[in-house]
Design a protein around this motif. Structure first.
Motif, PDB file in Angstrom:
ATOM      1  N   LEU A 223      52.175 -75.446 -32.356  1.00  0.00           N
ATOM      2  CA  LEU A 223      53.344 -75.875 -32.259  1.00  0.00           C
ATOM      3  C   LEU A 223      54.219 -75.264 -31.338  1.00  0.00           C
ATOM      4  O   LEU A 223      55.277 -75.480 -30.963  1.00  0.00           O
ATOM      5  CB  LEU A 223      54.183 -75.824 -33.577  1.00  0.00           C
ATOM      6  CG  LEU A 223      53.527 -76.721 -34.506  1.00  0.00           C
ATOM      7  CD1 LEU A 223      54.390 -76.425 -35.977  1.00  0.00           C
ATOM      8  CD2 LEU A 223      53.652 -78.122 -34.283  1.00  0.00           C
ATOM      9  N   GLY A 224      53.660 -74.049 -30.659  1.00  0.00           N
ATOM     10  CA  GLY A 224      54.107 -73.307 -29.485  1.00  0.00           C
ATOM     11  C   GLY A 224      55.204 -72.107 -30.028  1.00  0.00           C
ATOM     12  O   GLY A 224      56.006 -71.444 -29.370  1.00  0.00           O
ATOM     13  N   ALA A 225      55.136 -72.010 -31.431  1.00  0.00           N
ATOM     14  CA  ALA A 225      56.187 -70.938 -32.027  1.00  0.00           C
ATOM     15  C   ALA A 225      55.652 -69.493 -31.916  1.00  0.00           C
ATOM     16  O   ALA A 225      56.655 -68.761 -31.629  1.00  0.00           O
ATOM     17  CB  ALA A 225      56.234 -71.281 -33.424  1.00  0.00           C
ATOM     18  N   ILE A 226      54.175 -69.442 -31.590  1.00  0.00           N
ATOM     19  CA  ILE A 226      53.631 -68.075 -31.378  1.00  0.00           C
ATOM     20  C   ILE A 226      52.761 -68.150 -30.447  1.00  0.00           C
ATOM     21  O   ILE A 226      52.427 -69.127 -29.761  1.00  0.00           O
ATOM     22  CB  ILE A 226      53.267 -67.467 -32.624  1.00  0.00           C
ATOM     23  CG1 ILE A 226      52.265 -68.293 -33.065  1.00  0.00           C
ATOM     24  CG2 ILE A 226      54.421 -67.191 -33.745  1.00  0.00           C
ATOM     25  CD1 ILE A 226      51.446 -67.520 -34.494  1.00  0.00           C
ATOM     26  N   GLY A 227      52.183 -66.898 -29.743  1.00  0.00           N
ATOM     27  CA  GLY A 227      51.460 -66.913 -28.833  1.00  0.00           C
ATOM     28  C   GLY A 227      49.961 -66.610 -29.390  1.00  0.00           C
ATOM     29  O   GLY A 227      49.748 -66.342 -30.572  1.00  0.00           O
ATOM     30  N   ALA A 228      48.917 -66.644 -28.392  1.00  0.00           N
ATOM     31  CA  ALA A 228      47.504 -66.258 -28.709  1.00  0.00           C
ATOM     32  C   ALA A 228      47.278 -64.973 -29.162  1.00  0.00           C
ATOM     33  O   ALA A 228      46.635 -64.546 -30.025  1.00  0.00           O
ATOM     34  CB  ALA A 228      46.508 -66.537 -27.849  1.00  0.00           C
ATOM     35  N   ALA A 229      48.294 -64.013 -28.602  1.00  0.00           N
ATOM     36  CA  ALA A 229      48.345 -62.500 -29.284  1.00  0.00           C
ATOM     37  C   ALA A 229      48.436 -62.380 -30.624  1.00  0.00           C
ATOM     38  O   ALA A 229      47.949 -61.577 -31.451  1.00  0.00           O
ATOM     39  CB  ALA A 229      49.060 -61.624 -28.413  1.00  0.00           C
ATOM     40  N   GLN A 431      56.599 -68.264 -42.979  1.00  0.00           N
ATOM     41  CA  GLN A 431      56.641 -69.667 -43.075  1.00  0.00           C
ATOM     42  C   GLN A 431      57.917 -70.277 -42.710  1.00  0.00           C
ATOM     43  O   GLN A 431      57.914 -71.547 -42.053  1.00  0.00           O
ATOM     44  CB  GLN A 431      56.604 -70.165 -44.517  1.00  0.00           C
ATOM     45  CG  GLN A 431      54.913 -69.729 -45.180  1.00  0.00           C
ATOM     46  CD  GLN A 431      54.787 -69.989 -46.583  1.00  0.00           C
ATOM     47  OE1 GLN A 431      55.999 -70.088 -47.350  1.00  0.00           O
ATOM     48  NE2 GLN A 431      53.689 -70.080 -47.158  1.00  0.00           N
ATOM     49  N   LEU A 432      59.150 -69.603 -43.028  1.00  0.00           N
ATOM     50  CA  LEU A 432      60.285 -69.937 -42.445  1.00  0.00           C
ATOM     51  C   LEU A 432      60.463 -69.628 -40.913  1.00  0.00           C
ATOM     52  O   LEU A 432      61.496 -70.196 -40.338  1.00  0.00           O
ATOM     53  CB  LEU A 432      61.544 -69.504 -43.092  1.00  0.00           C
ATOM     54  CG  LEU A 432      61.395 -69.785 -44.632  1.00  0.00           C
ATOM     55  CD1 LEU A 432      62.376 -69.102 -45.518  1.00  0.00           C
ATOM     56  CD2 LEU A 432      61.500 -71.359 -44.843  1.00  0.00           C
ATOM     57  N   GLY A 433      59.517 -68.897 -40.133  1.00  0.00           N
ATOM     58  CA  GLY A 433      59.564 -68.469 -38.896  1.00  0.00           C
ATOM     59  C   GLY A 433      60.514 -67.216 -38.589  1.00  0.00           C
ATOM     60  O   GLY A 433      61.158 -67.031 -37.422  1.00  0.00           O
ATOM     61  N   SER A 434      60.937 -66.716 -39.726  1.00  0.00           N
ATOM     62  CA  SER A 434      61.912 -65.320 -39.409  1.00  0.00           C
ATOM     63  C   SER A 434      61.490 -64.194 -39.616  1.00  0.00           C
ATOM     64  O   SER A 434      62.096 -63.086 -39.506  1.00  0.00           O
ATOM     65  CB  SER A 434      63.214 -65.488 -40.482  1.00  0.00           C
ATOM     66  OG  SER A 434      62.349 -65.515 -41.760  1.00  0.00           O
ATOM     67  N   ALA A 435      60.082 -63.981 -39.564  1.00  0.00           N
ATOM     68  CA  ALA A 435      59.351 -62.788 -39.599  1.00  0.00           C
ATOM     69  C   ALA A 435      58.209 -62.766 -38.679  1.00  0.00           C
ATOM     70  O   ALA A 435      57.404 -63.711 -38.221  1.00  0.00           O
ATOM     71  CB  ALA A 435      58.665 -62.689 -41.062  1.00  0.00           C
ATOM     72  N   GLY A 436      58.023 -61.588 -38.003  1.00  0.00           N
ATOM     73  CA  GLY A 436      57.045 -61.362 -37.073  1.00  0.00           C
ATOM     74  C   GLY A 436      55.707 -61.256 -37.639  1.00  0.00           C
ATOM     75  O   GLY A 436      55.425 -60.602 -38.695  1.00  0.00           O
ATOM     76  N   THR A 437      54.500 -61.405 -36.826  1.00  0.00           N
ATOM     77  CA  THR A 437      53.264 -60.971 -37.183  1.00  0.00           C
ATOM     78  C   THR A 437      52.988 -59.820 -37.510  1.00  0.00           C
ATOM     79  O   THR A 437      52.151 -59.393 -38.405  1.00  0.00           O
ATOM     80  CB  THR A 437      52.248 -61.461 -35.926  1.00  0.00           C
ATOM     81  OG1 THR A 437      52.592 -62.851 -35.509  1.00  0.00           O
ATOM     82  CG2 THR A 437      50.896 -61.417 -36.304  1.00  0.00           C
ATOM     83  N   LEU A 438      53.418 -58.760 -36.679  1.00  0.00           N
ATOM     84  CA  LEU A 438      53.236 -57.499 -36.938  1.00  0.00           C
ATOM     85  C   LEU A 438      53.756 -57.055 -38.425  1.00  0.00           C
ATOM     86  O   LEU A 438      53.123 -56.309 -39.209  1.00  0.00           O
ATOM     87  CB  LEU A 438      53.986 -56.580 -36.156  1.00  0.00           C
ATOM     88  CG  LEU A 438      53.986 -54.942 -36.004  1.00  0.00           C
ATOM     89  CD1 LEU A 438      52.594 -54.568 -36.161  1.00  0.00           C
ATOM     90  CD2 LEU A 438      54.642 -53.964 -35.347  1.00  0.00           C
ATOM     91  N   ASN A 439      54.858 -57.515 -38.748  1.00  0.00           N
ATOM     92  CA  ASN A 439      55.334 -57.190 -40.129  1.00  0.00           C
ATOM     93  C   ASN A 439      54.414 -57.691 -41.350  1.00  0.00           C
ATOM     94  O   ASN A 439      54.106 -57.024 -42.405  1.00  0.00           O
ATOM     95  CB  ASN A 439      56.496 -57.757 -40.361  1.00  0.00           C
ATOM     96  CG  ASN A 439      57.775 -57.326 -39.573  1.00  0.00           C
ATOM     97  OD1 ASN A 439      57.750 -55.891 -39.273  1.00  0.00           O
ATOM     98  ND2 ASN A 439      59.093 -57.971 -39.465  1.00  0.00           N
TER      99      ASN A 439
END
Length: 476
Positions: A223-229, A431-439
């Motif tokens: 969906l383009g919300a996050i990157g490949a990293a 799921q709501l898009g308010s947290a980062g992958t690192l967390n």
């Protein structure tokens, strides 16, 4: 008549004289009572049942039943019946007892009966023993009974008997120690196996959760919300979680092989039912022997004590070897050229003999043997003192472990609860898009680690309870 009795009375008195050290003991250091009572405080973690230390309580013979698992009880019964180490120790005990009985038998009169038949041709130049002077070929029959008795003036034989009986006592205590060790090792292996099963289940759940998160991130990438990293980071986390499983599985197979060996079967055969970690209850009451009771009841300490007694008897035997030795013997029988005439008039014979031997010169051999026996006694005393000290070290370690296990269990329980809550919140925020992958990665790793620590803390409480029972001697 009185004159005839005196020599025999003197001989009896001399026979009661046993040289060498008697009542062999050595000074040992006992821990202060205050320190022992300080270690007996109740263990009351918030995340588990309270364990009460009962000073002076007797260690139950079936202490493993305190874990409340019929499955474990059945395994222990099988190990006691089929374990090879126990069978070896039992055979060594039976051998030592027979050797002690043989040593005692050597101090009693020895009675032997013999019969001999000889076919003889006598030369004409010798006097013919037969009634017929022209008969130079005949059969000679001899039957006799011989009695020999070593008069143990200075206790050489009695000391050898003491040494052999002490060796049997050593083996008896080693059999008890073998039983204690086998049962303790089996219970520890069962606890470790159950812990590994639960850790594998937690690790498998962690892998599943990381896969679900990876699927979620891959959708968000589309969906383009996050990157490949971000996706690559989660793939790394998934691979890390999967890498936890193989060492746990290898350790599980090893523990199952240990259990197989302890119950007397080769690894690879079907194991009987094994209890889970939840089926093993923490003993709520733990005995704590008083210092003097621990010394009297722990098998390795008792074995060291018996070994010290045997070494003292060996010193006595070495001293007696340098003193006079009296041997009494007698024989009676009959000789004839016909079997039925051996005990006819004139044919019976008898012999009485007595001899005394005093070693004079053996090149210092007997003296050096005595000094070697004395050195062995000194070493046995040191081994006894070391066994006593080690017994108190083991009890101290077990008590310290139990005290710290309660603290560790509470900490692990709080960490597991907090990590589970954090992962739930972070996953919902992701799921709501308010947290980062690192967390998310940090929360997932913390949850997995907290789960493993909680399982290990529960297993540690059980294992250290086993260690205390074993340190106290196992109740045999």
């Amino acid at each position: 008549m009185k004159r005839a009795v005196l020599p025999f009375g003197a001989a009896a008195l001399l026979a009661g004289c046993t040289v060498g050290p008697h009542n062999v003991t050595t000074q040992t250091s006992l821990p202060p009572t205050a320190a022992a009572n300080a270690s007996a405080a109740p263990i009351a973690p918030a995340a588990g049942p309270t364990q009460t230390i009962v000073p002076g309580a007797v260690v139950p013979a079936d202490w493993w039943t305190r874990f409340g698992s019929p499955t474990l009880n059945a395994l222990v019964a099988r190990a006691l019946a089929s374990n090879n180490d126990i069978a070896t120790a039992d055979a060594a005990l039976r051998q030592a007892r027979q050797q002690a009985a043989a040593a005692f038998g050597s101090t009693l009169p020895q009675i032997d009966a013999s019969y001999q038949a000889q076919r003889i041709r006598t030369s004409r130049i010798f006097s013919n023993p037969l009634q017929d002077p022209d008969n130079y070929r005949y059969t000679l029959h001899t039957a006799q009974v011989t009695v020999a008795y070593p008069l143990d003036l200075f206790g050489a034989g009695r000391n050898r008997v003491r040494s052999a009986r002490a060796a049997a006592e050593v083996q008896r205590h080693r059999l008890e120690a073998a039983k204690t060790s086998v049962v303790a090792n089996l219970v520890l292996a069962v606890i470790q196996q159950a812990s590994l099963q639960e850790q594998i289940a937690s690790a498998t759940e962690s892998v599943r959760a990381n896969r679900d998160i990876l699927t979620l991130l891959q959708r968000r990438e589309q969906l383009g919300a996050i990157g490949a990293a971000d996706v690559a980071a989660q793939e790394t986390a998934l691979a890390t979680a999967e890498g936890v499983l193989p060492p746990l599985q290898r350790a599980l197979v090893h523990q199952q092989a240990v259990i197989s060996a302890l119950i007397g079967q080769a690894p690879g055969n079907t194991l009987p039912a094994l209890p889970t970690l939840a089926e093993l209850g923490v003993p709520t009451e733990l005995p704590l022997s008083l210092p003097a009771d621990l010394v009297r009841h722990r098998p390795d300490v008792r074995a060291a004590e018996s070994q010290m007694i045997g070494a003292g008897a060996d010193v006595g035997a070495a001293i007696a070897a340098r003193l006079p030795n009296i041997q009494l013997s007698a024989s009676a029988g009959g000789v004839a050229d016909q079997f039925g005439q051996m005990f006819a008039s004139g044919n019976p014979f008898w012999t009485l003999a007595g001899g005394i031997t005093q070693p004079l010169f053996h090149g210092g051999q007997l003296l050096h043997q005595q000094r070697a026996a004395q050195a062995a006694l000194d070493g046995a005393k040191s081994q006894y003192r070391a066994a006593v000290v080690q017994a108190f070290v083991d009890v101290s370690d077990a008590l310290t472990g139990l005290q710290t296990d309660g603290v560790a269990l509470d900490a692990a329980s709080r960490a597991d609860t907090a990590a589970a809550r954090e992962l739930t919140f972070i996953t919902r925020q992701l799921q709501l898009g308010s947290a980062g992958t690192l967390n998310l990665l940090n929360a997932s790793a913390a949850r997995a680690q907290a789960g493993l620590q909680l399982t290990q803390a529960r297993a540690a409480r059980l294992s250290d309870s086993v260690a205390l029972f074993q340190a106290l001697g196992g109740g045999w």
